[in-house]
Design an enzyme around this catalytic site. Structure first.
Site, PDB file in Angstrom:
ATOM      1  N   GLU A 167       0.907  -1.097   0.046  1.00  0.00           N
ATOM      2  CA  GLU A 167      -0.096  -0.083   0.053  1.00  0.00           C
ATOM      3  C   GLU A 167       0.794   1.386  -0.078  1.00  0.00           C
ATOM      4  OE1 GLU A 167      -2.783  -0.096   3.356  1.00  0.00           O
ATOM      5  OE2 GLU A 167      -2.986   1.835   3.160  1.00  0.00           O
ATOM      6  N   ASP A 226       0.776   3.823  -3.091  1.00  0.00           N
ATOM      7  CA  ASP A 226       0.423   5.031  -2.978  1.00  0.00           C
ATOM      8  C   ASP A 226       1.521   6.300  -3.623  1.00  0.00           C
ATOM      9  OD1 ASP A 226      -0.914   7.230  -1.183  1.00  0.00           O
ATOM     10  OD2 ASP A 226       1.259   7.586  -0.281  1.00  0.00           O
ATOM     11  N   GLU A 283      -4.613   0.827  -3.329  1.00  0.00           N
ATOM     12  CA  GLU A 283      -3.364   1.197  -3.319  1.00  0.00           C
ATOM     13  C   GLU A 283      -2.134  -0.067  -3.450  1.00  0.00           C
ATOM     14  OE1 GLU A 283      -3.287   5.455  -1.469  1.00  0.00           O
ATOM     15  OE2 GLU A 283      -2.960   4.053  -0.085  1.00  0.00           O
TER      16      GLU A 283
END
EC number: 3.1.26.3
Lengths: 246, 246
Positions: free
Chosen positions: A64, A68, A138
């Protein structure tokens, strides 16, 4: 290795469940996944992650973090190219409006992550985790990046993610922090005043520093190339400080 | 166009000054710049930017926004690969320690941006702009990205930027927010207390919510999978709120 993946020979050794997962990822992504383990990791929210020795949990949180960052870079370039005459303040604000939990969540559901997640971990209960699909999205982007590289991920984001974002609508709702502060002050019965503390610079380049006083006490400051911008920034800082959200 | 650039034919039309600039950028970057206008824009801090009609300034700030995002993505992948057993909290914190104004500034000077900047805009006075070289470095990365693409920029960052960062040293100085708060409370003569408000979850997955009270008033909250982590987060939030920096 590349050739084996390109011919799809590696999928011969997938389990039946993995084959089904790979097929549904292909539908979503438009291309066959090479390293299915990455996607499986992306589909492992920390709530259900197995704990290994030494308390280390294998979950999608690391992916993630990566996804991101990649998403941030791709959106930055997109906005940079799309709005050649807007300044960096606009670009920064628009990006943070686009890439928020809420829009990522709904986009995650729209592109079909809910189904893929059900396939992988079953219909478990995730009540309380409001940002589940945004987080998974993400992490999924992180997995795509590691599996397929930057260009593929960029194309995926531009073609399959961005169209779910209501870009123009988000830009239209410009946050006016000054009016927020005024509204708040009326509700709370406080007096507010903006004071110009300094004006730096020469004719070509100016910088205003403005202080916002609430009930006679200086609460925040802001600076900008115009008085209006400086007041906006001071108001924004006060909103952050006083936790004024709506 | 690609062929023209590769053969360097485009440099035939550069002015004398541009040729000198291109040469010094080549030394710094390890490769000849294609689109010199991008680099010239990156070397235009907003302080000296010309104002065009309608108050729009052509400065490096937009490129800075782009470069910052690309740098963030590259560092994210680097840390992700380098520390396979650290969680995303560690990765996030390490990245923000690496990519701060100070380290970017000194790196900008070390790779020679000062000289290139002198060449381009002369020895102007930039007193007051403390983050000049860090800003220019980010804008420069944005220009490289647009000129040469993601892979080149990634290689440039990994080979020529990262080695100036003291990664291990930065990781060693873990910020202990709780000790900061304790130090501050002793100096300011305030009493502090940490209170566990909630413990969610089951045996496998726990979440603590801790409140930090200063002089009996709740100042901040924090959550985490252990009591220690929750206390750290509450302390960090209080540091942010009370603007405790050292």
């Amino acid at each position: 290795m590349k050739l084996i993946q390109r011919l799809g020979i590696n999928t011969l050794f997938f389990s039946k469940k993995d084959k089904r997962l790979a097929a549904s990822i292909k539908v979503m992504m438009g291309s066959r996944p090479f390293n299915i383990a990455l996607y499986k990791l992306a589909l492992t929210p920390s709530g259900i992650a197995e704990e290994t020795m030494k308390g280390f949990k294998i979950s999608n949180e690391r992916l993630e973090f990566l996804g991101d960052a990649i998403l941030g870079a791709v959106i930055a370039e997109y906005l940079f190219q799309k709005y050649p005459y807007r300044d960096e303040g606009f670009l920064t604000e628009t990006r943070s409006k686009l890439v928020n939990r809420e829009s990522l969540n709904s986009t995650g559901i729209k592109i079909g992550l809910k189904n893929v997640l059900n396939l992988e971990i079953g219909d478990r209960n995730f009540i309380g985790n409001k940002s589940l699909y945004g987080d998974v999205l993400e992490a999924f982007l992180g997995a795509i990046y590691l599996d397929k590289g930057y260009h593929f991920t960029k194309k995926f984001i531009l073609k399959r993610i961005l169209l779910h974002f209501d870009l123009e609508g988000m830009i239209a709702t410009v946050t006016n922090y000054k009016s927020k502060i005024i509204e708040w002050s009326q509700k709370e019965n406080k007096s507010i005043e903006y004071k110009v503390l300094h004006v730096h610079g020469n004719q070509r380049f100016k910088e205003f520093i403005v202080a916002l006083e609430i009930d006679g006490e200086e609460t925040s400051q802001g600076k900008g190339s115009t008085k209006k911008k400086a007041e906006q920034e001071a108001s924004k800082n006060a909103c952050d400080l006083l936790k004024i959200t709506q």
